[in-house]
Design an enzyme around this catalytic site. Structure first.
Site, PDB file in Angstrom:
ATOM      1  CE  LYS A  84      52.900  44.786   1.571  1.00  0.00           C
ATOM      2  NZ  LYS A  84      53.926  44.962   0.501  1.00  0.00           N
ATOM      3  CE1 TYR A 133      57.287  41.679   2.898  1.00  0.00           C
ATOM      4  CE2 TYR A 133      57.129  43.169   4.768  1.00  0.00           C
ATOM      5  CZ  TYR A 133      56.628  42.687   3.567  1.00  0.00           C
ATOM      6  OH  TYR A 133      55.466  43.206   3.051  1.00  0.00           O
ATOM      7  CG  ASN A 177      53.545  46.777  -2.669  1.00  0.00           C
ATOM      8  OD1 ASN A 177      53.358  46.719  -1.461  1.00  0.00           O
ATOM      9  ND2 ASN A 177      54.244  45.869  -3.330  1.00  0.00           N
ATOM     10  CG  HIS A 183      52.224  39.908   2.074  1.00  0.00           C
ATOM     11  ND1 HIS A 183      53.465  39.658   1.531  1.00  0.00           N
ATOM     12  CD2 HIS A 183      51.816  38.741   2.650  1.00  0.00           C
ATOM     13  CE1 HIS A 183      53.798  38.389   1.787  1.00  0.00           C
ATOM     14  NE2 HIS A 183      52.813  37.827   2.466  1.00  0.00           N
ATOM     15  CD  GLU A 219      54.040  34.917   3.941  1.00  0.00           C
ATOM     16  OE1 GLU A 219      52.872  35.161   3.577  1.00  0.00           O
ATOM     17  OE2 GLU A 219      55.038  35.135   3.227  1.00  0.00           O
TER      18      GLU A 219
END
Ligand code: IDP
Ligand code: MG
Length: 141
Positions: A11, A51, A114, A117, A128
């Protein structure tokens, strides 16, 4: 046990902090193999599609703004039980509660930034991977 392919995202916070190599190394040291990689400036449309399951939640707007805040390194990762292996290598969603030894538990402390993913099931991985790597859609593992 089965050979699987899953989507990993390094990310924007991790790319910004120079942790892409560290994260790839942890996956490779586990025995997982890279089958694709692409640095993507995510737009709102891709963020919303990726998302989709979180639409309507209180953190959704912040999550979209975070994932579009800078380049994301998208990876196709392959290996035995790759979906579960990636998830356990990443650690729990909230880095403040992730176990030491995991990517999130060693390198982060907050959300939504965080670091990584990983698809949460084979079905999510297929959906995805088609979003992020449409050219790989016809390939089988
Ligand atoms: P996962 O990434 O471990 O699969 P999900 O529940 O699918 O976790 O949430 C997707 C992402 O949304 C998380 O990785 C994190 O970046 C963000 N997120 C989840 N819950 C919260 C929250 O309560 N506050 C802020 N961000 C959150
Ligand atoms: Mg998830």
């Amino acid at each position: 046990m089965a050979m699987e392919r899953t989507l990993v995202l390094v990310k924007p916070d991790a790319v910004r902090r120079g942790l892409s190599g560290e994260i790839i190394a942890r996956l490779e040291h586990r025995g997982l193999v890279l089958r694709g990689a692409r640095l993507v400036q995510v737009d709102e449309q891709l963020a919303d599609a990726h998302y989709a399951e979180h639409r309507g939640k209180d953190f959704f707007a912040g999550l979209v703004s975070f994932i579009t805040s800078g380049p994301t390194l998208a990876l196709v990762v392959e290996g035995e039980s790759a979906v579960a292996a990636v998830r356990s290598t990443m650690g729990a969603t909230d880095p403040a509660r992730s176990a030491p030894g995991t990517i999130r538990g060693d390198l982060g402390l907050s959300m939504p930034d965080n670091l990584v993913h990983g698809s949460d099931s084979l079905e999510s991985a297929a959906r995805e991977l088609a979003l992020w790597f449409p050219e790989l859609e016809d390939e089988t593992v």
